[in-house]
Motif scaffolding. Structure first.
Motif, PDB file in Angstrom:
ATOM      1  N   LYS A   1       0.831  -1.200   0.000  1.00 32.10           N
ATOM      2  CA  LYS A   1       0.000   0.000   0.000  1.00 32.10           C
ATOM      3  C   LYS A   1       0.871   1.259   0.000  1.00 32.10           C
ATOM      4  N   VAL A   2       1.977   1.219   0.755  1.00 32.55           N
ATOM      5  CA  VAL A   2       2.916   2.343   0.757  1.00 32.55           C
ATOM      6  C   VAL A   2       3.502   2.548  -0.635  1.00 32.55           C
ATOM      7  N   LEU A   3       3.886   1.446  -1.300  1.00 33.45           N
ATOM      8  CA  LEU A   3       4.423   1.556  -2.649  1.00 33.45           C
ATOM      9  C   LEU A   3       3.405   2.181  -3.595  1.00 33.45           C
ATOM     10  N   ASN A   4       2.161   1.742  -3.500  1.00 34.80           N
ATOM     11  CA  ASN A   4       1.127   2.294  -4.369  1.00 34.80           C
ATOM     12  C   ASN A   4       1.014   3.802  -4.159  1.00 34.80           C
ATOM     13  N   TYR A   5       1.129   4.245  -2.918  1.00 31.00           N
ATOM     14  CA  TYR A   5       1.091   5.667  -2.592  1.00 31.00           C
ATOM     15  C   TYR A   5       2.273   6.390  -3.235  1.00 31.00           C
ATOM     16  N   LEU A   6       3.471   5.858  -3.066  1.00 33.99           N
ATOM     17  CA  LEU A   6       4.668   6.522  -3.577  1.00 33.99           C
ATOM     18  C   LEU A   6       4.664   6.632  -5.099  1.00 33.99           C
ATOM     19  N   PHE A   7       4.038   5.660  -5.756  1.00 36.86           N
ATOM     20  CA  PHE A   7       4.068   5.631  -7.218  1.00 36.86           C
ATOM     21  C   PHE A   7       2.895   6.326  -7.887  1.00 36.86           C
ATOM     22  N   THR A   8       1.743   6.449  -7.184  1.00 36.28           N
ATOM     23  CA  THR A   8       0.551   6.939  -7.869  1.00 36.28           C
ATOM     24  C   THR A   8      -0.130   8.126  -7.208  1.00 36.28           C
ATOM     25  N   ASP A   9       0.234   8.486  -5.981  1.00 33.63           N
ATOM     26  CA  ASP A   9      -0.410   9.608  -5.308  1.00 33.63           C
ATOM     27  C   ASP A   9       0.231  10.927  -5.752  1.00 33.63           C
ATOM     28  N   ALA A  10      -0.596  11.884  -6.131  1.00 32.66           N
ATOM     29  CA  ALA A  10      -0.088  13.155  -6.663  1.00 32.66           C
ATOM     30  C   ALA A  10       0.782  13.889  -5.643  1.00 32.66           C
ATOM     31  N   GLN A  11       0.373  13.870  -4.373  1.00 32.16           N
ATOM     32  CA  GLN A  11       1.155  14.546  -3.346  1.00 32.16           C
ATOM     33  C   GLN A  11       2.535  13.910  -3.198  1.00 32.16           C
ATOM     34  N   ALA A  12       2.562  12.570  -3.151  1.00 31.46           N
ATOM     35  CA  ALA A  12       3.838  11.872  -3.013  1.00 31.46           C
ATOM     36  C   ALA A  12       4.729  12.114  -4.220  1.00 31.46           C
ATOM     37  N   LEU A  13       4.139  12.088  -5.391  1.00 30.54           N
ATOM     38  CA  LEU A  13       4.915  12.280  -6.615  1.00 30.54           C
ATOM     39  C   LEU A  13       5.538  13.672  -6.669  1.00 30.54           C
ATOM     40  N   GLU A  14       4.786  14.674  -6.222  1.00 31.21           N
ATOM     41  CA  GLU A  14       5.329  16.030  -6.200  1.00 31.21           C
ATOM     42  C   GLU A  14       6.450  16.147  -5.170  1.00 31.21           C
ATOM     43  N   LEU A  15       6.264  15.509  -4.008  1.00 29.27           N
ATOM     44  CA  LEU A  15       7.298  15.560  -2.969  1.00 29.27           C
ATOM     45  C   LEU A  15       8.574  14.853  -3.413  1.00 29.27           C
ATOM     46  N   LEU A  16       8.418  13.711  -4.088  1.00 29.22           N
ATOM     47  CA  LEU A  16       9.585  12.936  -4.532  1.00 29.22           C
ATOM     48  C   LEU A  16      10.286  13.602  -5.711  1.00 29.22           C
ATOM     49  N   GLY A  17       9.518  14.270  -6.568  1.00 30.44           N
ATOM     50  CA  GLY A  17      10.106  14.957  -7.709  1.00 30.44           C
ATOM     51  C   GLY A  17      10.954  14.027  -8.563  1.00 30.44           C
TER      52      GLY A  17
END
Length: 423
Positions: free
Chosen positions: A322-338
């Motif tokens: 579930k954490v991986l799904n968040y890191l790969f597909t959540d807009a907030q996570a994607l913006e933070l990871l850049g």
């Protein structure tokens, strides 16, 4: 060292002390969940990853995420030792070539399917070619990473070389030698011994298709190996590249070479994901690699920047995925990871960063150029760490002048065959 650690892992697996084949999933914890994430990188990767983890726990207060991170040196050995000892993190960042090597030892990584992660966001062939082992999807690609050739246009111009040159194997020598001819402390290429191995693999791939094929066989002949080593001998003889006595001090960290930092080396092979770090304060551009007429394979690599896998021994595999799904597909996570791990491998990831203006034109162009020029995926045998070390050992001897081109070709074939037979 790598071989010893892998053998240790094999022995422990054989005794059933790590992951017995077909093992049942460990019982999930009740109450608050703690998950450990392990990765390598620098501050430009650590900081955004920690911020994304904080954002996840803010949304999921029952979950605690702990980061275990550091540099590249020793990371592989650490992961192998932890897997063997049953102490590995729940979510682990690995290099793509390690996937098959580790997965072949047992049920080390959890299987991922579309019920857990929105796989429609990924290119299906990319997942199949790089993240799958024996039909099972065992990880997710953090980004799309491709080879690129970075060049310093101003430096090239200062030595009378057209910075817009379309590079061929021939004009790398005829044009590139102008630099060292005018300044004995300057060179066309910043290649360290490990980077010369990548150049060699590209050249052999164009000649023979691969160094090692999918049938676990050496793919090139003695004559082809000799031709490749003869070509690269000219790089040393004609001052295209600095001698190994200088560059070997910066193995796997060419960007720390003072000659590179101070603008005494005009070009280098690199990955797009590490391009900014490698360029540093220099003003550089990207170019495509030379491809010989009739090439069987361009040899240019496209693969995941890294892969995130879930430890099959984790007590909370479902939450980890579930954490991986968040890191790969959540807009907030994607913006933070850049771009901490390169150009995102998901459609939504690229869309979010493009909308935010976070994908630089240089990175986008380099990725598009690399994808357009990308060759066939390397076989799992060619990516095996022992096979890569055999190549590196022979390249080192050759680069230090201990082997002639014919001797280097013969020794490489002999050592590769012996190593492949033992895998």
């Amino acid at each position: 060292m790598k071989k010893t650690l892998v053998l240790l892992l094999i022995a422990l697996l054989a005794m059933g002390t790590v992951f017995a084949a077909g093992s049942k999933e460990a019982a999930a914890q009740t109450g608050p969940v703690t998950l450990r994430l392990s990765w390598w990188g620098g501050d430009s990767r650590h900081t955004p990853t920690l911020k994304a983890m904080e954002a996840y726990t803010a949304q999921n207060p029952n979950v605690r995420l702990e980061g275990e991170y550091g540099g590249w040196d020793g990371y592989y050995q650490k992961i192998v030792t932890q897997i063997a000892g049953g102490t590995a993190a729940d979510i682990i960042q690995i290099d793509q070539p390690w996937l098959a090597e580790l997965a072949s030892k047992g049920d080390v990584f959890a299987t991922i399917d579309s019920s857990m992660v929105d796989l429609s966001q990924f290119d299906a062939d990319f997942l199949k070619n790089y993240c799958t082992y024996e039909g099972k999807l065992l990880g997710l690609p953090t980004g799309t990473n491709v080879n690129t050739l970075i060049v310093d246009p101003a430096m090239l111009s200062s030595f009378g070389i057209d910075p817009n040159t379309v590079w061929t194997w021939d004009n790398i020598i005829t044009e590139g030698r102008k630099i060292n001819a005018q300044d004995k402390t300057a060179y066309f290429s910043g290649a360290t011994p490990d980077i010369l191995r990548y150049w060699f693999e590209i050249y052999i791939a164009q000649l023979a298709g691969a160094v090692v094929d999918s049938n676990k066989k050496v793919a090139f002949t003695q004559a082809q190996g000799t031709e490749a080593f003869t070509y690269f001998k000219r790089w040393f003889d004609e001052g295209i590249v600095a001698p190994f006595s200088q560059t070997s001090l910066f193995y796997q960290k060419f960007q720390e070479n003072p000659s590179w930092i101070n603008g005494k080396m005009a070009t280098s092979w690199t990955w797009v994901s590490s391009m900014d770090k490698d360029i540093g304060a220099r003003k550089m551009e990207t170019r495509q690699f030379p491809v010989m007429a009739g090439a069987k394979n361009s040899g240019v690599l496209m693969r995941p920047s890294q892969i995130f896998v879930v430890n099959n021994n984790s007590k909370n595999k479902a939450e980890a995925i579930k954490v991986l799904n968040y890191l790969f597909t959540d807009a907030q996570a994607l913006e933070l990871l850049g771009l901490a791990r390169g150009i995102p491998s998901t459609m939504v990831g690229r869309s979010v960063l493009a909308q935010k203006g976070m994908i630089t034109t240089m990175a986008e162009n380099a990725t598009n150029e690399g994808i357009a020029q990308a060759g066939l995926p390397q076989s799992v045998y060619q990516m095996n760490s022992e096979v890569m070390q055999v190549m590196q050992d022979v390249i080192d001897e050759f680069g230090f002048g201990k082997l002639t081109p014919a001797e280097a070709s013969a020794k490489l074939i002999k050592n590769l065959e012996a190593t492949l037979a033992s895998l």
